[in-house]
Design an enzyme around this catalytic site. Structure first.
Site, PDB file in Angstrom:
ATOM      1  N   TYR A   1       0.847  -1.187   0.000  1.00  0.00           N
ATOM      2  CA  TYR A   1       0.000   0.000   0.000  1.00  0.00           C
ATOM      3  C   TYR A   1       0.890   1.248   0.000  1.00  0.00           C
ATOM      4  O   TYR A   1       2.115   1.159  -0.071  1.00  0.00           O
ATOM      5  CB  TYR A   1      -0.973  -0.064   1.169  1.00  0.00           C
ATOM      6  CG  TYR A   1      -1.912  -1.247   1.064  1.00  0.00           C
ATOM      7  CD1 TYR A   1      -2.723  -1.409  -0.061  1.00  0.00           C
ATOM      8  CD2 TYR A   1      -1.963  -2.230   2.053  1.00  0.00           C
ATOM      9  CE1 TYR A   1      -3.570  -2.512  -0.181  1.00  0.00           C
ATOM     10  CE2 TYR A   1      -2.802  -3.329   1.940  1.00  0.00           C
ATOM     11  CZ  TYR A   1      -3.599  -3.461   0.817  1.00  0.00           C
ATOM     12  OH  TYR A   1      -4.430  -4.549   0.689  1.00  0.00           O
TER      13      TYR A   1
ATOM     14  N   ARG B   1      -6.995 -15.821  10.332  1.00  0.00           N
ATOM     15  CA  ARG B   1      -7.962 -16.854   9.958  1.00  0.00           C
ATOM     16  C   ARG B   1      -8.484 -17.657  11.143  1.00  0.00           C
ATOM     17  O   ARG B   1      -9.666 -18.012  11.167  1.00  0.00           O
ATOM     18  CB  ARG B   1      -7.354 -17.781   8.899  1.00  0.00           C
ATOM     19  CG  ARG B   1      -7.210 -17.104   7.540  1.00  0.00           C
ATOM     20  CD  ARG B   1      -6.580 -18.035   6.510  1.00  0.00           C
ATOM     21  NE  ARG B   1      -6.481 -17.415   5.191  1.00  0.00           N
ATOM     22  CZ  ARG B   1      -5.512 -16.597   4.813  1.00  0.00           C
ATOM     23  NH1 ARG B   1      -4.532 -16.308   5.660  1.00  0.00           N
ATOM     24  NH2 ARG B   1      -5.500 -16.074   3.603  1.00  0.00           N
TER      25      ARG B   1
END
Length: 800
Positions: A600, A742
């Site tokens: 980013y 996760r």
């Protein structure tokens, strides 16, 4: 039709570990049945008379006595290199199933012991309950020679293997070691990659048995040296001396002959050796090479053992892997109808096992390469760190094997009695986290106009109720143009800030003890894309917005090309980050993280692959750091002084010419100097052509290195999936906090369930009042059955 590989087949199918594999192979002779179209038995040539080559020859002959099997070995039958061989209980189980006679012969000669001693700065720490079995390499070869001759294998010593074996034989097994000429002859097909590592080592022997597996660390004027030693006979031990290349040269070993080197080693480790001399067997100093092949078979030629793969000696897996290869190859040849099918099945079965072992071995060898980082750890933590260095041995493993040792490490670490390391508190500036678990930032792509809604309240609220010490938002964007997708959340309007305040209020009111942090970022060149489940990183079909980045480089070929940021735009961006930080503080967040990772915008400045600027913000690492540090300073200035700030970085780009591990240390050091309270250490996602080395806890070594080099606290991320992983990493000192993503999607109450599974009910794992009735783990089966005694032998039992 394809020629069948055997006149008999096992009825078994499928892949398994070595014992089950051996059972499959053995069943072919215990319960034979004729092939529908029997063929002539295979003519097999084995190149290399080491343990792997001899054992596969014996297995194949035992399974089908009609086979014509020849072993070609360039050395004499009594030539051998190295001294002792360690085999795991799993490997021995496979041998017992496949060939009881070999197993019984081995049993008669094994030396067994249970302890591992770690000697560092005149202190010895002993960990028990590991279970080793070793014997002399020469003895192992004698046993296999005898077995091969008894079965009718043709052993040809002092004989070079003819190059035309693939033409004259049905199957050629290349077990000719790390320097395999067979492999090199077909290097373009096997696509071999050899990695040379940083340490020199020499393989020696002592004329007495150690009473344990011994690791000894010597801090000399030239640098750190280490001894690995273990008994293999009633009157002998293997001794390996290892050190970094630069230490080896500084100590003058590069100028000594074999005898002088051995004498010098004996003096350095005189106490461990009881003043006894060391013995050599054509021993030379060498560097370890990791061998990886993209393919293991070419026509009727197949690689086995070190010819196919190597794993560092510190986890003792060379002979183990070769023997297990032999077991699997024999089983696959029995089970499959044709040779190509059998070789494909063999590779499919063994490749994942070998890859896992090589990952563990690499972690182990890199730990020893970087051992100076850990020398100042508390003594017991240092010992625990060494034992768990490969990530295969864990806190829970050691607690089962040796509760006394593990509890002593926990006490030194500061764990109250009965408290798992993950449930100890941790302080960052004015914020004390009740445990070491972080819900990692995860983009949800579920906001509308940047406003978090009910989904975010339930998502983050549920995970806060689940017991983690810190819950992080997804990347919250500092401008509309800084979003990754139209579904990304922001903090660039008052309405967004009010929506976030609703969420932080819920966390503080209903999940007391859990902190909530915000991650601020800007998408840079990776913006204006579809929602993840609609097409990750794919540009929007309509409604695109212009992108900006350090340099005008698209993320992928089909991605939008960003505009290079001007000086004026840099100033505007800096102000946008600061304004969003003010809103974040008012919204009630306890911690702020600046997102400088994953390609980013701020990450794009840090990587030389994405920053091609020629002004003051590009070029050297110092210049590439300039804008991210300016943004950090602007945010820190407006962020409340008592609240901590962290920075997430990509510690490597996983691409040639990108950010390196050394760069990551300097990046972390720079942010720490500007007031960062911790570094959240991730990797990759910076360039599309990256080649990550995935595996269990695969990003942790980068966090470990930053922590021990700079002294700044770190957050480790990446394939950390179990509470045992968290306990192991924290207790070893490889990280201060563990961020899991996760696992928290699978189970919002992951942390509280981890406490229940460990039988822990103390501070750091407080259940919300409405949920306390469910705080005990349901009993669904017998609980009084004794736990099996662990004995992992070669690699794992070494603490590898």
């Amino acid at each position: 039709m394809e020629r069948t590989v055997s006149a008999t087949r096992s009825g078994a199918r499928g892949c398994a570990e070595c014992a089950a594999t051996a059972a499959r192979a053995r069943s072919a002779t215990d319960n034979p049945h004729p092939h529908t179209e029997p063929d002539e038995p295979l003519r097999v040539a084995v190149i290399g008379g080491g343990p792997g080559g001899l054992y596969v020859a014996a297995l194949l002959k035992r399974l089908d006595p009609a086979r014509e099997i020849t072993v070609w070995e360039r050395n004499a039958p009594d030539d051998t290199f190295g001294f002792g061989v360690v085999l795991s209980d799993e490997t021995l189980g496979g041998i017992e199933h496949a060939d009881p006679e070999v197993y019984e012969a081995l049993q008669r000669h094994f030396t067994r012991w249970d302890d591992i001693d770690i000697v560092h700065r005149d202190t010895r720490h002993t960990s028990s309950g590991h279970g080793f079995a070793a014997l002399g390499r020469r003895r192992l070869l004698e046993i296999l020679h005898t077995r091969c001759r008894d079965l009718g294998v043709d052993l040809r010593f002092r004989a070079e293997a003819p190059e035309d074996l693939p033409r004259t034989h049905d199957l050629v097994i290349a077990a000719d070691g790390i320097h395999s000429t067979t492999r090199e002859r077909h290097a373009d097909v096997f696509r071999t990659r050899v990695t040379h590592h940083r340490c020199r080592y020499i393989w020696l022997a002592a004329d007495f048995p150690f009473d344990s597996f011994r690791f000894e660390i010597a801090e000399t004027e030239h640098g750190v040296m280490q001894l690995h030693g273990y008994p293999y006979a009633p009157d002998a031990s293997t001794v390996i001396i290892e050190m970094r290349e630069e230490v080896w040269r500084a100590a003058g070993f590069d100028e000594l002959d074999e005898a002088e080197s051995i004498e010098r080693c004996a003096k350095i480790f005189a106490e461990a050796l009881r003043g006894r001399p060391l013995k050599s067997n054509n021993s030379t100093w060498t560097t370890f090479r990791t061998v990886v092949n993209d393919r293991w078979a070419h026509g009727n030629v197949v690689l086995l053992g070190d010819a196919a793969h190597t794993a560092h000696f510190s986890i003792g897996s060379g002979t183990k892997l070769a023997v297990e290869d032999a077991l699997a190859l024999a089983a696959c040849l029995e089970e499959r109808d044709t040779l190509p099918e059998a070789l494909a099945a063999y590779e499919a079965e063994r490749r994942p096992v070998v890859a896992s072992t090589q990952r563990a071995a690499r972690a182990s060898l890199e730990w020893f390469e970087n051992i100076p980082l850990y020398l100042d750890q508390p003594p017991r933590q240092f010992a625990f760190n060494l034992l768990t260095r490969s990530r295969r041995v864990t806190h829970d493993n050691l607690r089962l094997r040796d509760a006394r040792f593990t509890e002593s490490v926990e006490r030194e670490f500061g764990c109250p009695p009965g408290t798992p390391p993950m449930f100890t508190p941790f302080r960052l500036r004015g914020l004390t986290l009740r445990n070491r678990v972080v819900v990692s930032p995860m983009d949800m792509y579920s906001a509308v106009d940047g406003v978090p809604g009910d989904f975010h309240l339930v998502h983050l609220g549920a995970r806060a109720l689940g017991g983690a010490g810190l819950v992080m938002t997804e990347m919250v964007c500092v401008s509309e143009e800084g979003r990754i997708t139209p579904g990304c959340a922001g903090l660039y309007t008052g309405r967004q800030a009010e929506a976030w305040k609703r969420i932080t209020n819920f966390v503080h009111d209903r999940a007391p003890g859990t902190a909530i942090g915000v991650q601020l970022g800007h998408s840079g060149r990776k913006g204006s894309t579809k929602l993840m489940w609609e097409g990750m990183d794919e540009p929007l079909e309509e409604g695109n917005w212009p992108l900006v980045a350090p340099s005008a480089l698209p993320y992928k070929e089909f991605s939008q090309t960003p505009r290079e940021l001007s000086r004026a735009q840099l100033t505007d961006l800096r102000e946008q980050f600061a304004a969003s930080a003010v809103r974040a503080a008012r919204a009630g967040f306890d911690l702020l993280e600046l997102h400088c990772a994953h390609g980013y915008l701020l990450s794009g400045f840090l990587s030389p692959l994405t920053n091609r600027r020629t002004d003051a913000y590009g070029g050297s690492l110092e210049k590439r750091l300039r804008f991210p540090l300016e943004v950090f300073d602007a945010v820190r200035k407006v962020w409340p002084g008592e609240r901590p700030m962290t920075v997430r970085i990509s510690a490597t780009d996983w691409a040639e010419g990108g950010t390196s591990a050394e760069d990551a240390v300097e990046i972390a050091r720079a942010f720490a100097a500007h007031g960062a309270d911790a570094i959240d250490v991730s990797t990759g996602q910076v360039v599309a052509d990256e080649q990550p080395e995935f595996g269990r806890s695969y990003q942790t070594p980068f966090a470990d290195r930053i922590r021990h080099t700079t002294g700044i606290p770190v957050i480790a991320v990446g394939a950390i999936s179990s509470w045992d992983d968290v306990n192991s990493l924290v207790l070893a000192g490889r990280t201060d906090l563990c961020a899991l993503a996760r696992p928290h999607l699978y189970d919002p109450h992951w942390t509280l369930h981890a406490a229940a599974e460990q039988g822990y009910t103390g501070p750091g794992a407080t259940w919300p009042a409405p949920y306390r009735a469910g705080s005990r783990r349901p009993q669904t089966g017998r609980t009084d059955a004794p736990k099996p005694r662990l004995s992992l032998g070669s690699g794992d039992a070494r603490g590898g």
